[in-house]
Design a protein around this motif. Sequence first.
Motif, mmCIF file in Angstrom:
data_model
loop_
_atom_site.group_PDB
_atom_site.id
_atom_site.type_symbol
_atom_site.label_atom_id
_atom_site.label_comp_id
_atom_site.label_asym_id
_atom_site.label_seq_id
_atom_site.Cartn_x
_atom_site.Cartn_y
_atom_site.Cartn_z
ATOM 1 N N MET A 1 8.539 15.188 -0.100
ATOM 2 C CA MET A 1 9.209 14.376 -0.910
ATOM 3 C C MET A 1 9.422 12.924 -0.169
ATOM 4 O O MET A 1 9.699 12.882 1.032
ATOM 5 C CB MET A 1 10.598 14.653 -1.528
ATOM 6 N N ILE A 2 8.898 11.784 -0.614
ATOM 7 C CA ILE A 2 9.008 10.279 0.059
ATOM 8 C C ILE A 2 10.626 10.072 -0.196
ATOM 9 O O ILE A 2 10.916 9.802 -1.647
ATOM 10 C CB ILE A 2 8.144 9.419 -0.532
ATOM 11 N N LYS A 3 11.411 9.735 0.539
ATOM 12 C CA LYS A 3 12.953 9.355 0.631
ATOM 13 C C LYS A 3 12.596 7.774 0.564
ATOM 14 O O LYS A 3 12.436 7.236 1.574
ATOM 15 C CB LYS A 3 13.468 10.013 1.730
ATOM 16 N N LEU A 111 4.108 -0.482 -8.447
ATOM 17 C CA LEU A 111 5.184 -0.511 -7.475
ATOM 18 C C LEU A 111 5.323 0.988 -7.014
ATOM 19 O O LEU A 111 5.365 1.133 -5.649
ATOM 20 C CB LEU A 111 6.621 -0.738 -8.158
ATOM 21 N N ILE A 112 4.981 1.831 -7.816
ATOM 22 C CA ILE A 112 5.116 3.350 -7.353
ATOM 23 C C ILE A 112 3.865 3.362 -6.309
ATOM 24 O O ILE A 112 3.948 4.075 -5.526
ATOM 25 C CB ILE A 112 4.842 4.150 -8.539
ATOM 26 N N SER A 113 2.677 2.771 -6.724
ATOM 27 C CA SER A 113 1.730 3.202 -5.742
ATOM 28 C C SER A 113 1.969 2.241 -4.484
ATOM 29 O O SER A 113 1.379 2.945 -3.365
ATOM 30 C CB SER A 113 0.444 2.430 -6.338
ATOM 31 N N HIS A 120 2.108 5.942 3.390
ATOM 32 C CA HIS A 120 0.581 6.400 4.149
ATOM 33 C C HIS A 120 0.219 5.378 5.000
ATOM 34 O O HIS A 120 -0.923 5.314 5.248
ATOM 35 C CB HIS A 120 -0.220 6.873 3.226
ATOM 36 N N ASP A 121 1.157 4.683 5.781
ATOM 37 C CA ASP A 121 0.970 3.702 6.622
ATOM 38 C C ASP A 121 -0.063 2.394 6.224
ATOM 39 O O ASP A 121 -0.717 1.852 6.941
ATOM 40 C CB ASP A 121 0.133 4.404 7.805
ATOM 41 N N GLN A 122 -0.023 2.421 4.868
ATOM 42 C CA GLN A 122 -0.818 1.038 4.438
ATOM 43 C C GLN A 122 -0.003 -0.317 4.551
ATOM 44 O O GLN A 122 1.331 0.086 3.815
ATOM 45 C CB GLN A 122 -1.652 1.349 2.974
#
Length: 221
Positions: A1-3, A111-113, A120-122
């Motif tokens: 999960m992304i917090k 926004l979600i993207s 992921h470091d972009q």
Amino acid sequence: MIKVLLVEDQRLFSEGVKALIERMDDMEVVGMASNGKEAVTLMNQVEADVILMDIHMPHVDGIVTTTHLKDNYPNVKCVLLTTFAEEDLIVAGFIAGADGFLLKSLDAEHLISAVRDAYHDQVVISGKAAKILASKIQGFQYNKKEQLARELKNRNIRLSDREIDIVSLVMKEATNREIAQRLFLSEGTIKNYISIIYTKINLNTRKDVIEYLNGLVHPDY
């Protein structure tokens, strides 16, 4: 999960973003703050992966908060949000270490993207902010050429605009072929230009020319 940690003083906006994020299967909102000070306190407790943070906030703004968070949590991703794309703030935000800059008018899907990409470091940048940064970089390059031309003129070395374009690429150690492709000229034409440039500067090798010119625009080179 992304917090995700939301830092926004407009409650209605933050509640809307929270509702949007919590519909996703791979992310969750682990905290909400209304200013930078609260964000730092919350981060000590939840250690979020991605922080979506308004750049304009009372008490401590988003840029100052980003600097503090990046110093103490170098792996956290700080994405700044704003209503308007202001050049000075965009540049200041990235200098502070921000991982992205988004306009609040961005649609939900993007926004979600952006949250996923930041995780992921972009680096994530909305359209208007990206255009401002590109313009700033282009202006920086132009100013460097102006500075080079001015320094050469002060030494009674006068190069044409095309010669300045070529020598600027030579300084970056581009090959004749690379310069020709960049400027849409033949490799032979580039060789002729460089020969003329050597004569005007009164140096015989590419290495000497690069060192000399870099010394003009970077005194400590």
